[in-house]
Design a protein around this motif. Sequence first.
Motif, PDB file in Angstrom:
ATOM      1  N   ARG A  22      45.625 -10.021  96.708  1.00 56.47           N
ATOM      2  CA  ARG A  22      44.449 -10.499  96.104  1.00 56.47           C
ATOM      3  C   ARG A  22      44.759 -11.015  94.938  1.00 56.47           C
ATOM      4  O   ARG A  22      43.808 -11.858  94.231  1.00 56.47           O
ATOM      5  CB  ARG A  22      43.274  -9.444  96.192  1.00 56.47           C
ATOM      6  CG  ARG A  22      42.946  -9.220  97.484  1.00 56.47           C
ATOM      7  CD  ARG A  22      42.216 -10.074  98.249  1.00 56.47           C
ATOM      8  NE  ARG A  22      41.725  -9.913  99.528  1.00 56.47           N
ATOM      9  CZ  ARG A  22      42.236 -10.156 100.812  1.00 56.47           C
ATOM     10  NH1 ARG A  22      43.395 -10.491 100.807  1.00 56.47           N
ATOM     11  NH2 ARG A  22      41.649  -9.486 101.696  1.00 56.47           N
ATOM     12  N   ASN A  23      45.893 -11.247  94.397  1.00 59.10           N
ATOM     13  CA  ASN A  23      46.363 -11.631  92.922  1.00 59.10           C
ATOM     14  C   ASN A  23      47.449 -12.341  92.990  1.00 59.10           C
ATOM     15  O   ASN A  23      48.251 -12.599  92.163  1.00 59.10           O
ATOM     16  CB  ASN A  23      46.269 -10.650  91.925  1.00 59.10           C
ATOM     17  CG  ASN A  23      44.875  -9.783  91.746  1.00 59.10           C
ATOM     18  OD1 ASN A  23      43.991 -10.208  90.919  1.00 59.10           O
ATOM     19  ND2 ASN A  23      44.770  -8.789  92.232  1.00 59.10           N
ATOM     20  N   LYS A  31      48.382 -15.191  90.637  1.00 58.04           N
ATOM     21  CA  LYS A  31      48.712 -15.044  89.152  1.00 58.04           C
ATOM     22  C   LYS A  31      50.086 -14.617  89.231  1.00 58.04           C
ATOM     23  O   LYS A  31      50.821 -14.096  90.157  1.00 58.04           O
ATOM     24  CB  LYS A  31      47.894 -13.789  88.653  1.00 58.04           C
ATOM     25  CG  LYS A  31      46.505 -13.994  88.875  1.00 58.04           C
ATOM     26  CD  LYS A  31      45.787 -12.710  88.362  1.00 58.04           C
ATOM     27  CE  LYS A  31      44.107 -13.057  88.341  1.00 58.04           C
ATOM     28  NZ  LYS A  31      43.401 -11.450  87.594  1.00 58.04           N
ATOM     29  N   TYR A  52      51.292 -10.932  89.127  1.00 54.58           N
ATOM     30  CA  TYR A  52      51.490 -10.527  90.537  1.00 54.58           C
ATOM     31  C   TYR A  52      52.694 -11.246  91.492  1.00 54.58           C
ATOM     32  O   TYR A  52      53.095 -10.322  92.228  1.00 54.58           O
ATOM     33  CB  TYR A  52      50.148 -10.312  90.891  1.00 54.58           C
ATOM     34  CG  TYR A  52      49.270  -9.559  90.141  1.00 54.58           C
ATOM     35  CD1 TYR A  52      49.259  -8.007  90.598  1.00 54.58           C
ATOM     36  CD2 TYR A  52      48.601 -10.056  89.457  1.00 54.58           C
ATOM     37  CE1 TYR A  52      48.256  -7.208  90.107  1.00 54.58           C
ATOM     38  CE2 TYR A  52      47.577  -9.185  88.648  1.00 54.58           C
ATOM     39  CZ  TYR A  52      47.546  -7.966  89.017  1.00 54.58           C
ATOM     40  OH  TYR A  52      46.614  -6.956  88.334  1.00 54.58           O
TER      41      TYR A  52
END
Length: 283
Positions: free
Chosen positions: A105-106, A109, A112
């Motif tokens: 979900r990240n 970024k 991550y």
Amino acid sequence: MLEGLNKSKKRKIGKINWPITILMMLGTTTVIFPLIITILIALKSPEDMMNGVLSIPKVFHFENFTRAIEMTNFFKALKNSLFITSVAVVFTIFTSCMVGYVISRNIHKKCYKSMYYYFISAMFVPFPIIMLALVKQVSAWNMDNIIGLIVLYVVYGLSTNVFLYVGFLKAIPKELEDAARIDGASTWQVYYKIIFPMCKPIHATVAIITTLWCWNDVMLPLIILSDPEFTTIPLVQFIFQSQFGTNYNLAFASYLLGLLPILVFYLVAQKWIISGIAKGAIK
């Protein structure tokens, strides 16, 4: 015209693909043939071995299994293997799924994404490179026991399992989570009530892979466990083979005893992994 098409379809359905059929028969033979040899040797006496490996004994010596159980302390090792494998599977599923969910979900970024590639890179590190350092560190932390072995199984499984979970979780639409948050659900509620249940196919796949690995592993128990009371089934068989290498009948009987629990597990769990592959393909 329709009748002609139906006839051509029936011919294609009834036609046997001989190359694939022959390959499947050869593959089946390579699996069944060693198993038959193992069973025959386990049911023979040392005198029957003189007649050849494939010869059928006149009397089946089922007492070989009883002697193998006594000499290897089979039930103690079975208890240890069941405990280590089951606990490692449970913790592996919970930890790997959480890590995979956070990363998936990240992933946009940088932090991550770097974490994801860090886990993936661990898959390419050969175990012998870190083996000596691992033994020294585990001994210094007093983790040369069953608990330490379970922790190592969970940690070493993270790289492969996170890779599997991230790939699966990417296919789950984020709109489901957004709808739950609009209804007032927290992040933990979204994870445990929506995401975690939807991951059942990949849970089953990871559980089977981890079970087969933990149950059949010899290297980690051999270098980590210092107390003979903690020996697992593969480790007991390794020690037994080293001490009684010439007694093939008892050795093969112990191999069958160690194979039986994992074979039963795989037959029971086979439908789950097939379901996981099918659902993953649909997604």
